[in-house]
Design an enzyme around this catalytic site. Structure first.
Site, PDB file in Angstrom:
ATOM      1  N   HIS A   1      20.585   6.447  45.766  1.00  0.00           N
ATOM      2  CA  HIS A   1      21.219   6.565  47.085  1.00  0.00           C
ATOM      3  C   HIS A   1      21.557   5.153  47.560  1.00  0.00           C
ATOM      4  O   HIS A   1      20.859   4.195  47.198  1.00  0.00           O
ATOM      5  CB  HIS A   1      20.255   7.136  48.125  1.00  0.00           C
ATOM      6  CG  HIS A   1      19.873   8.567  47.935  1.00  0.00           C
ATOM      7  ND1 HIS A   1      18.731   8.944  47.295  1.00  0.00           N
ATOM      8  CD2 HIS A   1      20.473   9.710  48.323  1.00  0.00           C
ATOM      9  CE1 HIS A   1      18.635  10.273  47.293  1.00  0.00           C
ATOM     10  NE2 HIS A   1      19.688  10.760  47.906  1.00  0.00           N
TER      11      HIS A   1
ATOM     12  N   ASP B   1      18.443   3.818  49.183  1.00  0.00           N
ATOM     13  CA  ASP B   1      17.248   3.587  48.347  1.00  0.00           C
ATOM     14  C   ASP B   1      17.108   2.097  48.084  1.00  0.00           C
ATOM     15  O   ASP B   1      16.004   1.597  47.828  1.00  0.00           O
ATOM     16  CB  ASP B   1      17.384   4.256  46.965  1.00  0.00           C
ATOM     17  CG  ASP B   1      17.337   5.767  47.032  1.00  0.00           C
ATOM     18  OD1 ASP B   1      16.855   6.303  48.045  1.00  0.00           O
ATOM     19  OD2 ASP B   1      17.793   6.414  46.064  1.00  0.00           O
TER      20      ASP B   1
HETATM   21  C1  3MF Z   1      17.016  16.943  47.779  1.00  0.00           C
HETATM   22  C2  3MF Z   1      17.731  16.409  46.624  1.00  0.00           C
HETATM   23  C3  3MF Z   1      18.361  15.090  46.827  1.00  0.00           C
HETATM   24  C4  3MF Z   1      19.679  14.922  46.139  1.00  0.00           C
HETATM   25  C5  3MF Z   1      20.144  13.525  46.328  1.00  0.00           C
HETATM   26  C6  3MF Z   1      21.371  13.224  45.518  1.00  0.00           C
HETATM   27  C7  3MF Z   1      16.754  13.392  47.287  1.00  0.00           C
HETATM   28  O1  3MF Z   1      16.334  18.075  47.490  1.00  0.00           O
HETATM   29  O2  3MF Z   1      17.761  17.013  45.587  1.00  0.00           O
HETATM   30  O3  3MF Z   1      17.439  14.129  46.342  1.00  0.00           O
HETATM   31  O4  3MF Z   1      19.604  15.236  44.788  1.00  0.00           O
HETATM   32  O5  3MF Z   1      20.393  13.301  47.676  1.00  0.00           O
HETATM   33  O6  3MF Z   1      22.477  13.526  46.154  1.00  0.00           O
END
Ligand code: 3MF
Ligand code: MG
Ligand code: MG
Length: 410
Positions: free
Chosen positions: A74, A77
Site C-alpha cells: 500500500h 505501508d
Molecule cells: C483486506 C484486504 C486488503 C487488500 C489490500 C490490497 C489489507 O481484507 O484484503 O489487505 O488486499 O488493501 O488492495
C-alpha cells in the site's frame, strides 16, 4: 527453561525436519509477498500487537532469502500519510528501489490505502467534494509510485465504500463518485505510461463482503463485474478483479465458482491467496491450512485456464507466531503449501482415472432423441456415479494415495 535462542533453534530444527522447497524453486512461481502481511503486528480491534514493527528493507531482505520474488505494498505501508506526494515520498521510493535491486526482487503491485486514515471515515467516495478530490490524488499518486517501481498491477479494495446506518448515503450517487476516482486513475495511468514508455497498469478491484463498513456497496467479485460493465467507467478494459479466496468464502460462495465467473469475463487479473472459514470475519489464515481440498480444486481450475499468477500472499501470520517465526515459518510454509497444491493440481489434470471419467461423462449416454426423457435418464444413471469417483480420486491425490501411500489398521 529454554532461552530465546534455544526456542529459535528448536523452531529451526523442526522446520528443517518438515522439509522445504529451495528459494530457487520458489522463485519460479509468480508469488508475491505483501509489505503489510509481513509487517502485521498481530493487532486487531480486540487484540494488542504481539510483534514489533519491521521496515520494508527487512521485509524485502527476508522475502529474497525465502525465495519470494515479488513484493507488493500500500502507499501508506511505506510512506506516512502526511508525506504522500512530497519530496519525502520520492526519497522513500528511491530507497525501496535500491532495496529491491539489491535483493533481486520486483515490485509487482501497488495499492492505495483508502480505509485506515481518518480522512476515509465516510469512505473514498464521501459527499464532501474535497474528500473525493483527495481520493483521486491518492489513486493517481499510487499509479505514479507503481510506474516508478516497475509494477504491472494496481489494486483497489474499496472496503470503506458503504455505510453503518442506512439512508444517510445514496448508493447510486456513491458508486458514480467512486467510478470518477477510478476513471481519474486510469486516465492518469494512460498519460504516465505514454510519457514513460511503459505499458499501462492493470487496475484490479478487490471485493470483501463484510468489514470495515457494516454494509458494503460492492461486496462481491460479481458485484464488481457488474460495476465494471455498468457504463460508469471510461476505461473498463483497463479494470479487472483481484479476488481474494477468503473474501469470497466469507459470504458463502464457492471461491472456485467465483473465480470461474471472473475467468469467463476475462477479468481475473490478480489473486489474493489465503484461507479461512465461511460466514466468519476476515481471519486471513495461510493458504491450505483450512481448506486444502477446496484449494486444490481452485488451482485445478486456474491451471486449466492458464492463469499463472500473480498469487499474492494476503494472509496474516497469526498472533501466536513470533517476529522470528514470521519469516522462518509463516511465509516459507505458505509458499510451500501453494507450490505443493499447484503441482498436485497438475497431477489432477493429468490423472488417467479422472481423464477417462470426465471423457465418459462428456460423451454422455448416446441417446439420439432429445425428447425421450426416460431414455436420457437411464443412459446416464450409471455414468453419473463418476462424479463421486472423481471427487474421491482428487482426495486420493491430495493425500498421496495415487502414489501408493496407504493407511491401514491391519
Ligand atoms: C483486506 C484486504 C486488503 C487488500 C489490500 C490490497 C489489507 O481484507 O484484503 O489487505 O488486499 O488493501 O488492495
Ligand atoms: Mg486482500
Ligand atoms: Mg482478507
Amino acid at each position: 527453561m529454554l532461552t530465546e535462542k534455544d526456542q529459535q533453534a528448536l523452531i529451526s530444527r523442526l522446520s528443517q525436519a518438515c522439509g522445504a522447497y529451495s528459494p530457487q524453486t520458489r522463485r519460479k512461481y509468480f508469488i508475491s509477498g505483501p509489505q503489510w502481511a509481513a509487517a502485521y503486528e498481530g493487532h486487531a480491534l480486540f487484540h494488542a500487537p504481539t510483534r514489533p514493527p519491521v521496515s520494508f528493507e527487512e521485509v524485502i531482505r527476508n522475502y529474497a532469502e525465502i525465495g519470494i520474488g515479488y513484493w507488493t505494498t500500500h502507499d501508506t505501508d511505506v510512506i506516512p500519510t502526511e508525506a504522500i506526494g512530497t519530496d519525502r515520498q520520492a526519497e522513500i521510493v528511491s530507497r525501496i528501489r535500491q532495496a529491491l535491486d539489491q535483493h533481486g526482487l520486483q515490485c509487482s503491485m501497488v495499492t492505495t490505502e483508502t480505509f485506515h486514515h481518518a480522512v476515509w471515515a465516510a469512505g473514498p467516495a464521501a459527499e464532501a467534494p474535497e474528500v473525493r478530490e483527495y481520493a483521486k490524488f491518492r489513486l493517481c499518486n499510487t499509479v505514479d509510485i507503481g510506474h516508478e517501481l516497475g509494477a504491472s498491477f494496481a489494486v483497489y479494495w474499496p472496503g470503506s465504500l458503504g455505510y453503518q446506518v442506512q439512508g444517510a448515503i445514496e448508493e447510486t450517487q456513491t458508486l458514480r463518485w467512486y467510478a470518477e476516482a477510478l476513471n481519474a486513475a486510469c486516465e492518469h495511468d494512460i498519460e504516465t505510461a505514454r510519457r514513460k514508455g511503459r505499458p499501462t497498469l492493470k487496475h484490479c478491484l478487490e471485493a470483501k463482503p463484510f468489514e470495515p463498513q457494516a454494509e458494503i456497496l460492492l461486496p462481491t467479485s460479481d458485484a464488481m463485474l457488474a460495476f465494471i460493465s455498468s457504463g460508469l467507467l471510461t476505461h473498463p478494459e483497463m479494470v479487472g478483479l483481484n479476488p481474494e479466496y477468503l473474501h469470497e468464502l466469507m459470504w458463502g460462495a464457492a471461491p472456485r465458482a467465483a473465480l470461474a465467473r471472473a475467468l469467463l469475463a476475462g477479468k481475473l487479473f490478480h489473486f489474493d491467496i489465503n484461507d479461512g472459514y465461511r460466514l466468519k470475519h476476515d481471519v486471513d489464515i495461510g493458504i491450505g491450512l483450512v481448506n486444502p481440498l477446496d484449494w486444490l480444486n481452485v488451482l485445478v481450475l486456474l491451471r486449466s485456464h492458464d492463469y499463472h499468477g500473480p498469487f499474492n500472499l494476503d494472509f496474516k501470520p497469526p498472533r501466536t507466531t513470533s517476529a522470528f517465526g514470521v519469516f522462518k515459518v509463516s511465509f516459507p510454509t505458505a509458499v510451500d503449501r501453494f507450490i505443493t497444491l499447484w503441482e498436485m493440481a497438475g497431477e489432477v489434470l493429468e490423472d488417467p482415472v479422472i481423464g477417462e471419467a470426465t471423457a465418459a461423462l462428456k460423451a454422455g449416454g448416446g441417446v439420439t432423441d432429445p425428447r425421450d426423457v426416460e431414455a436420457i435418464v437411464r443412459a446416464n444413471q450409471e455414468l453419473l456415479t463418476l462424479h463421486e469417483l472423481i471427487a474421491h480420486r482428487i482426495f486420493q491425490i491430495l493425500i498421496g494415495a495415487h502414489r501408493g501411500r496407504t493407511f491401514s489398521i491391519a
